[in-house]
Design an enzyme around this catalytic site. Structure first.
Site, mmCIF file in Angstrom:
data_model
loop_
_atom_site.group_PDB
_atom_site.id
_atom_site.type_symbol
_atom_site.label_atom_id
_atom_site.label_comp_id
_atom_site.label_asym_id
_atom_site.label_seq_id
_atom_site.Cartn_x
_atom_site.Cartn_y
_atom_site.Cartn_z
ATOM 1 N N HIS A 60 -9.342 114.704 90.119
ATOM 2 C CA HIS A 60 -10.041 113.443 90.414
ATOM 3 C C HIS A 60 -11.287 113.276 89.529
ATOM 4 O O HIS A 60 -12.366 113.736 89.876
ATOM 5 C CB HIS A 60 -10.437 113.430 91.895
ATOM 6 C CG HIS A 60 -10.870 112.082 92.404
ATOM 7 N ND1 HIS A 60 -10.734 111.712 93.715
ATOM 8 C CD2 HIS A 60 -11.438 111.023 91.794
ATOM 9 C CE1 HIS A 60 -11.190 110.488 93.884
ATOM 10 N NE2 HIS A 60 -11.642 110.048 92.723
ATOM 11 N N ARG A 64 -14.150 106.941 82.527
ATOM 12 C CA ARG A 64 -14.731 105.670 82.037
ATOM 13 C C ARG A 64 -14.163 105.260 80.682
ATOM 14 O O ARG A 64 -13.045 104.966 80.563
ATOM 15 C CB ARG A 64 -16.274 105.755 81.978
ATOM 16 C CG ARG A 64 -16.935 106.352 83.217
ATOM 17 C CD ARG A 64 -16.820 105.486 84.422
ATOM 18 N NE ARG A 64 -17.702 105.900 85.487
ATOM 19 C CZ ARG A 64 -17.458 105.701 86.785
ATOM 20 N NH1 ARG A 64 -16.366 105.085 87.181
ATOM 21 N NH2 ARG A 64 -18.317 106.096 87.702
ATOM 22 N N ASP A 297 -14.392 114.456 91.756
ATOM 23 C CA ASP A 297 -14.655 113.013 91.805
ATOM 24 C C ASP A 297 -15.801 112.690 90.846
ATOM 25 O O ASP A 297 -16.725 111.935 91.180
ATOM 26 C CB ASP A 297 -14.973 112.550 93.233
ATOM 27 C CG ASP A 297 -15.030 111.022 93.337
ATOM 28 O OD1 ASP A 297 -14.685 110.341 92.358
ATOM 29 O OD2 ASP A 297 -15.438 110.520 94.403
#
Ligand code: NCD
Length: 437
Positions: A60, A64, A297
């Site tokens: 995860h 970008r 994350d």
């Protein structure tokens, strides 16, 4: 015969035991594992007793790039992963533009070639229109119940959700769910704990019906669980759903609302940090081995964005580089075992993604070497991520990745990532080749 690289004086973790070993690597693959490797090597590295783990996988991360390159690029994001001892990662599709069509996924994959320090699998939002084409390029799909505008269907409508996946159901397809129900508490941050409970219940209920109709196909993965009650609910449903996994982040295990008070926007994240009581219970569940996977994350934002007031700043913590050190620190503190770290960062992620990263003669050389004695003071300014911010600022950890090897090449050594060494492959390309042949 002269081989490319020899790792000397290392230790392998085999069923909880550390076994002295040397590893010979040639042409990107492990060719020899032995107490002593006799072949001559172009490069020899003395591991000084450090532990060699199979290459770790972060399922995860938000790399970008595209129009969000001011937050992170594929280069800086994968450098951060290499610095953190990660050899392979799954990129999330909430980019700008989002990866929710075949065209954008092709663009994402094409633009990544030659730019990656570690291996990356690019995921996509499922699309009613493009799903059959998307599966020729990826097998990892994300459904974000807190941001349904990325989708061309309503995931809160069970029939629509089933329709999309019935076209592609197969045991190799992973569907990862961000479980926060906007219907429950509205979409504004921070969503209440009940939003997680409600979304998880909805997802599990749908999955049981879908899996019954489709003979257990699909792997379902619940992202960043934060509540002990969610863990329990998922564990109960594992009896009915064989391919059900859950992940937890280091920040939800180690930080609480208290840190939000201290670090403000830097500790703003979705799902939000919970109370210290909840966090402690979550950590206890994790240390008992009840949670399948740890993922970072990694969600970097620009300094200027995070300088905003906590109500306005975007949520997200840049955690790629701190994930493994924080877990190794827990090993040194006696909270968890190194075997558990291997399970949650290698065994279970590889099973989810269908990857073979184990250490054996003939395997590709993806390795994470750790120094359990070294200390590191976490400082945002030292991070490779463009986001020089971390809510773990000032924390000193014991236990760090000392070398990261991807496709047989050393990409990081002693916290230095080699800017020009980019052996990372686009995992989607393997699928493309499979589909073509
Ligand atoms: C994620 C991001 O910034 O992409 N942020 C986060 O806090 N986890 C998106 C999200 O899942 O909210």
């Amino acid at each position: 015969m002269t081989i490319d690289l020899k790792l000397e004086n290392g230790k392998l973790l085999i069923e909880d035991q550390l076994v002295p070993a040397e590893i010979g690597i040639d042409n990107g693959s492990i060719i020899k594992i032995s107490r002593i490797v006799h072949e001559h090597a172009d490069e020899r590295v003395d591991l000084k007793g450090n532990i060699v783990l199979p290459g770790l996988v972060d399922v995860h991360v938000h790399l970008r790039d595209f129009k969000l390159s001011y937050k992170e690029t594929l280069e800086t994001g994968t450098m951060a992963l290499a610095a953190g001892g990660v050899t392979c990662a799954v990129d999330m599709p909430n980019t700008l533009p989002p990866v929710n069509s075949y065209r954008t996924l092709v663009k994402r994959i094409d633009e990544a070639k030659g730019r990656l320090h570690v291996n990356v699998l690019f995921s996509a939002f499922p699309s009613k229109r493009d799903i059959l084409k998307l599966v020729t390029l990826t097998y990892f799909f994300k459904i974000d119940f807190s941001r349904t505008y990325f989708l061309d269907f309503n995931p809160y409508n069970e029939r629509e959700l089933s329709e999309v996946f019935s076209k592609v159901s197969s045991e190799t397809i992973v569907v990862a769910f961000h479980a926060e129900d906007t219907r429950e508490t509205g979409g504004s941050w921070p969503m209440k704990a009940s939003a997680e409970t409600s979304a998880v219940k909805y997802i599990l209920n749908w999955l049981v019906k879908f899996m019954n109709q489709h003979d257990g196909a699909l792997k379902a993965h619940i992202c960043h669980v934060t509540l002990p009650s969610t863990v329990k609910l998922i564990l109960e449903n594992k009896r009915k759903l064989k391919n059900l996994t859950m992940e937890v982040t280091p920040h939800h295990l180690l930080l609480s609302k208290r840190h939000l008070g201290k670090f403000k926007s830097v500790a703003k994240v979705t799902p939000p940090l919970r109370s210290s009581h909840t966090r402690r219970r979550l950590l206890r569940y994790f240390s008992k081995g009840l949670i399948d996977i740890v993922a970072s994350d990694h969600a970097p934002h620009a300094l200027t964005e995070k300088a905003e007031d906590v109500t306005k700043a975007p949520p997200g913590i840049a955690g790629a580089e701190t994930m493994l050190p924080l877990l190794l620190n827990l090993v040194n503190k006696g909270v968890i075992s190194l075997s558990l770290v291997k399970r949650v960062l290698h065994d279970a992620p590889c099973k989810l993604l269908g990857l073979k990263h184990d250490i054996y003669e003939g395997s590709r050389a993806h390795l994470t070497i750790v120094d359990m004695k070294a200390r590191w003071k976490i400082r945002g300014e030292d991070l490779y991520s463009m986001s020089k911010l971390t809510p773990f600022e000032g924390v000193t950890v014991k236990g760090i990745p000392s070398i990261t090897i991807v496709n047989g090449m050393i990409v990081m050594r002693d916290r230095v990532v080699y800017e020009n060494v980019k052996p990372g492959e686009v995992i989607n390309e393997w699928r493309r080749k499979d589909t073509v042949s």
